[in-house]
Motif scaffolding. Structure first.
Motif, PDB file in Angstrom:
ATOM      1  N   ILE A   1      68.116  36.121  75.351  1.00 16.12           N
ATOM      2  CA  ILE A   1      66.762  36.661  75.482  1.00 16.12           C
ATOM      3  C   ILE A   1      66.403  36.903  76.940  1.00 16.12           C
ATOM      4  CG2 ILE A   1      64.316  36.114  75.130  1.00 16.12           C
ATOM      5  CD1 ILE A   1      65.182  34.824  72.464  1.00 16.12           C
ATOM      6  N   GLY A   2      66.933  36.076  77.834  1.00 15.10           N
ATOM      7  CA  GLY A   2      66.683  36.266  79.257  1.00 15.10           C
ATOM      8  C   GLY A   2      65.450  35.557  79.768  1.00 15.10           C
ATOM      9  N   LEU A   3      64.884  34.679  78.961  1.00 14.09           N
ATOM     10  CA  LEU A   3      63.691  33.921  79.353  1.00 14.09           C
ATOM     11  C   LEU A   3      63.835  32.471  78.907  1.00 14.09           C
ATOM     12  CD1 LEU A   3      60.919  36.291  77.930  1.00 14.09           C
ATOM     13  CD2 LEU A   3      61.436  35.963  80.339  1.00 14.09           C
ATOM     14  N   PRO A   4      63.345  31.524  79.708  1.00 13.08           N
ATOM     15  CA  PRO A   4      63.361  30.133  79.248  1.00 13.08           C
ATOM     16  C   PRO A   4      62.196  29.837  78.303  1.00 13.08           C
ATOM     17  CG  PRO A   4      62.554  30.240  81.490  1.00 13.08           C
ATOM     18  CD  PRO A   4      62.961  31.643  81.100  1.00 13.08           C
ATOM     19  N   LYS A   5      61.059  30.525  78.523  1.00 14.56           N
ATOM     20  CA  LYS A   5      59.899  30.331  77.644  1.00 14.56           C
ATOM     21  C   LYS A   5      58.924  31.479  77.820  1.00 14.56           C
ATOM     22  CE  LYS A   5      56.362  27.307  78.703  1.00 14.56           C
ATOM     23  NZ  LYS A   5      55.724  26.029  79.036  1.00 14.56           N
ATOM     24  N   GLU A   6      58.070  31.628  76.817  1.00 16.94           N
ATOM     25  CA  GLU A   6      57.007  32.635  76.897  1.00 16.94           C
ATOM     26  C   GLU A   6      55.866  32.211  75.985  1.00 16.94           C
ATOM     27  OE1 GLU A   6      58.197  36.509  75.307  1.00 16.94           O
ATOM     28  OE2 GLU A   6      59.715  35.524  74.112  1.00 16.94           O
ATOM     29  N   GLN A   7      54.690  32.759  76.262  1.00 17.38           N
ATOM     30  CA  GLN A   7      53.536  32.534  75.393  1.00 17.38           C
ATOM     31  C   GLN A   7      53.393  33.742  74.494  1.00 17.38           C
ATOM     32  OE1 GLN A   7      50.015  31.534  77.708  1.00 17.38           O
ATOM     33  NE2 GLN A   7      50.332  29.420  77.045  1.00 17.38           N
ATOM     34  N   ILE A   8      53.216  33.470  73.208  1.00 13.28           N
ATOM     35  CA  ILE A   8      53.170  34.548  72.227  1.00 13.28           C
ATOM     36  C   ILE A   8      51.897  34.441  71.410  1.00 13.28           C
ATOM     37  CG2 ILE A   8      54.261  35.446  70.129  1.00 13.28           C
ATOM     38  CD1 ILE A   8      56.935  34.656  71.324  1.00 13.28           C
ATOM     39  N   GLU A   9      51.257  35.570  71.226  1.00 13.32           N
ATOM     40  CA  GLU A   9      50.136  35.687  70.300  1.00 13.32           C
ATOM     41  C   GLU A   9      50.753  36.084  68.966  1.00 13.32           C
ATOM     42  OE1 GLU A   9      46.396  35.131  69.392  1.00 13.32           O
ATOM     43  OE2 GLU A   9      46.806  35.331  71.530  1.00 13.32           O
ATOM     44  N   THR A  10      50.579  35.264  67.942  1.00 13.00           N
ATOM     45  CA  THR A  10      51.231  35.534  66.672  1.00 13.00           C
ATOM     46  C   THR A  10      50.320  35.230  65.497  1.00 13.00           C
ATOM     47  OG1 THR A  10      53.167  35.051  65.297  1.00 13.00           O
ATOM     48  CG2 THR A  10      52.283  33.222  66.570  1.00 13.00           C
ATOM     49  N   THR A  11      50.565  35.893  64.397  1.00 12.15           N
ATOM     50  CA  THR A  11      49.878  35.598  63.140  1.00 12.15           C
ATOM     51  C   THR A  11      50.869  34.978  62.151  1.00 12.15           C
ATOM     52  OG1 THR A  11      50.345  37.825  62.315  1.00 12.15           O
ATOM     53  CG2 THR A  11      48.223  37.480  63.426  1.00 12.15           C
ATOM     54  N   ALA A  12      52.054  34.625  62.622  1.00 16.20           N
ATOM     55  CA  ALA A  12      53.092  34.062  61.762  1.00 16.20           C
ATOM     56  C   ALA A  12      52.612  32.766  61.107  1.00 16.20           C
ATOM     57  CB  ALA A  12      54.356  33.800  62.568  1.00 16.20           C
ATOM     58  N   ALA A  13      52.905  32.630  59.812  1.00  9.92           N
ATOM     59  CA  ALA A  13      52.521  31.427  59.072  1.00  9.92           C
ATOM     60  C   ALA A  13      53.600  30.351  59.151  1.00  9.92           C
ATOM     61  CB  ALA A  13      52.242  31.778  57.618  1.00  9.92           C
ATOM     62  N   THR A  14      54.863  30.778  59.266  1.00 13.29           N
ATOM     63  CA  THR A  14      55.983  29.833  59.306  1.00 13.29           C
ATOM     64  C   THR A  14      56.897  30.178  60.476  1.00 13.29           C
ATOM     65  OG1 THR A  14      57.462  31.176  57.955  1.00 13.29           O
ATOM     66  CG2 THR A  14      55.981  29.663  56.768  1.00 13.29           C
ATOM     67  N   VAL A  15      57.836  29.276  60.749  1.00 11.13           N
ATOM     68  CA  VAL A  15      58.823  29.538  61.795  1.00 11.13           C
ATOM     69  C   VAL A  15      59.608  30.808  61.466  1.00 11.13           C
ATOM     70  CG1 VAL A  15      60.874  28.667  62.969  1.00 11.13           C
ATOM     71  CG2 VAL A  15      59.012  27.098  62.387  1.00 11.13           C
ATOM     72  N   GLN A  16      60.010  30.965  60.204  1.00  9.81           N
ATOM     73  CA  GLN A  16      60.767  32.158  59.812  1.00  9.81           C
ATOM     74  C   GLN A  16      59.964  33.424  60.073  1.00  9.81           C
ATOM     75  OE1 GLN A  16      64.136  32.463  58.625  1.00  9.81           O
ATOM     76  NE2 GLN A  16      63.564  34.506  59.324  1.00  9.81           N
ATOM     77  N   ASP A  17      58.667  33.397  59.794  1.00 10.56           N
ATOM     78  CA  ASP A  17      57.807  34.557  60.081  1.00 10.56           C
ATOM     79  C   ASP A  17      57.804  34.867  61.573  1.00 10.56           C
ATOM     80  OD1 ASP A  17      57.119  34.665  57.381  1.00 10.56           O
ATOM     81  OD2 ASP A  17      55.217  33.614  57.671  1.00 10.56           O
ATOM     82  N   LEU A  18      57.767  33.826  62.399  1.00 16.43           N
ATOM     83  CA  LEU A  18      57.808  34.015  63.853  1.00 16.43           C
ATOM     84  C   LEU A  18      59.135  34.647  64.270  1.00 16.43           C
ATOM     85  CD1 LEU A  18      56.617  33.630  66.690  1.00 16.43           C
ATOM     86  CD2 LEU A  18      57.591  31.312  66.660  1.00 16.43           C
ATOM     87  N   VAL A  19      60.240  34.143  63.725  1.00 17.93           N
ATOM     88  CA  VAL A  19      61.557  34.712  64.025  1.00 17.93           C
ATOM     89  C   VAL A  19      61.586  36.188  63.637  1.00 17.93           C
ATOM     90  CG1 VAL A  19      63.995  34.685  63.348  1.00 17.93           C
ATOM     91  CG2 VAL A  19      62.828  32.553  63.898  1.00 17.93           C
ATOM     92  N   ASP A  20      61.051  36.510  62.464  1.00 23.50           N
ATOM     93  CA  ASP A  20      61.022  37.917  62.021  1.00 23.50           C
ATOM     94  C   ASP A  20      60.211  38.776  62.985  1.00 23.50           C
ATOM     95  OD1 ASP A  20      62.588  37.186  59.852  1.00 23.50           O
ATOM     96  OD2 ASP A  20      60.898  37.097  58.452  1.00 23.50           O
ATOM     97  N   GLU A  21      59.080  38.268  63.465  1.00 21.91           N
ATOM     98  CA  GLU A  21      58.268  38.996  64.455  1.00 21.91           C
ATOM     99  C   GLU A  21      59.055  39.214  65.747  1.00 21.91           C
ATOM    100  OE1 GLU A  21      54.467  37.367  65.471  1.00 21.91           O
ATOM    101  OE2 GLU A  21      53.765  37.399  63.392  1.00 21.91           O
ATOM    102  N   LEU A  22      59.708  38.158  66.223  1.00 21.32           N
ATOM    103  CA  LEU A  22      60.464  38.256  67.472  1.00 21.32           C
ATOM    104  C   LEU A  22      61.603  39.262  67.345  1.00 21.32           C
ATOM    105  CD1 LEU A  22      60.592  34.476  68.445  1.00 21.32           C
ATOM    106  CD2 LEU A  22      59.314  36.280  69.624  1.00 21.32           C
ATOM    107  N   LYS A  23      62.290  39.264  66.222  1.00 23.38           N
ATOM    108  CA  LYS A  23      63.425  40.179  66.017  1.00 23.38           C
ATOM    109  C   LYS A  23      62.989  41.641  66.059  1.00 23.38           C
ATOM    110  CE  LYS A  23      66.448  39.039  62.795  1.00 23.38           C
ATOM    111  NZ  LYS A  23      66.993  38.488  61.534  1.00 23.38           N
ATOM    112  N   GLN A  24      61.713  41.899  65.747  1.00 21.35           N
ATOM    113  CA  GLN A  24      61.196  43.270  65.777  1.00 21.35           C
ATOM    114  C   GLN A  24      60.890  43.748  67.200  1.00 21.35           C
ATOM    115  OE1 GLN A  24      61.101  45.216  63.004  1.00 21.35           O
ATOM    116  NE2 GLN A  24      62.100  43.433  62.100  1.00 21.35           N
TER     117      GLN A  24
END
Length: 82
Positions: free
Chosen positions: A14-37
């Motif tokens: 990814i090239g980053l150690p950390k980042e702040q994300i604004e998300t509406t994801a309900a689960t970890v998998q939802d977050l992963v799906d958002e990130l993959k997009q």
């Protein structure tokens, strides 16, 4: 806002150690799906989640875990003993 942290080869892809994300994801998998997009580098990092572990607020968790009230998500490869 949620802090997302990446360790080992996940961070390298990814090239980053950390980042702040604004998300509406309900689960970890939802977050992963958002990130993959987002970009190809996220798609590459999360291509095989069976090769990843996740911690929510520094507690090992599962990809189907809810993100409600979670402040920090960390992705890392499995630890090996030695």
């Amino acid at each position: 806002m949620i802090d997302v942290m990446y360790f080992a080869w996940v961070r390298e892809r990814i090239g980053l150690p950390k980042e702040q994300i604004e998300t509406t994801a309900a689960t970890v998998q939802d977050l992963v799906d958002e990130l993959k997009q987002r970009e190809a580098r996220y798609e590459a990092a999360f291509a095989d989640i069976s090769a990843l572990r996740v911690a929510l607020d520094q507690e090992l968790s599962d990809f189907d875990a809810p993100l409600k009230d979670v402040r920090e998500v960390a992705f890392f490869p499995p630890m090996t003993g030695g």
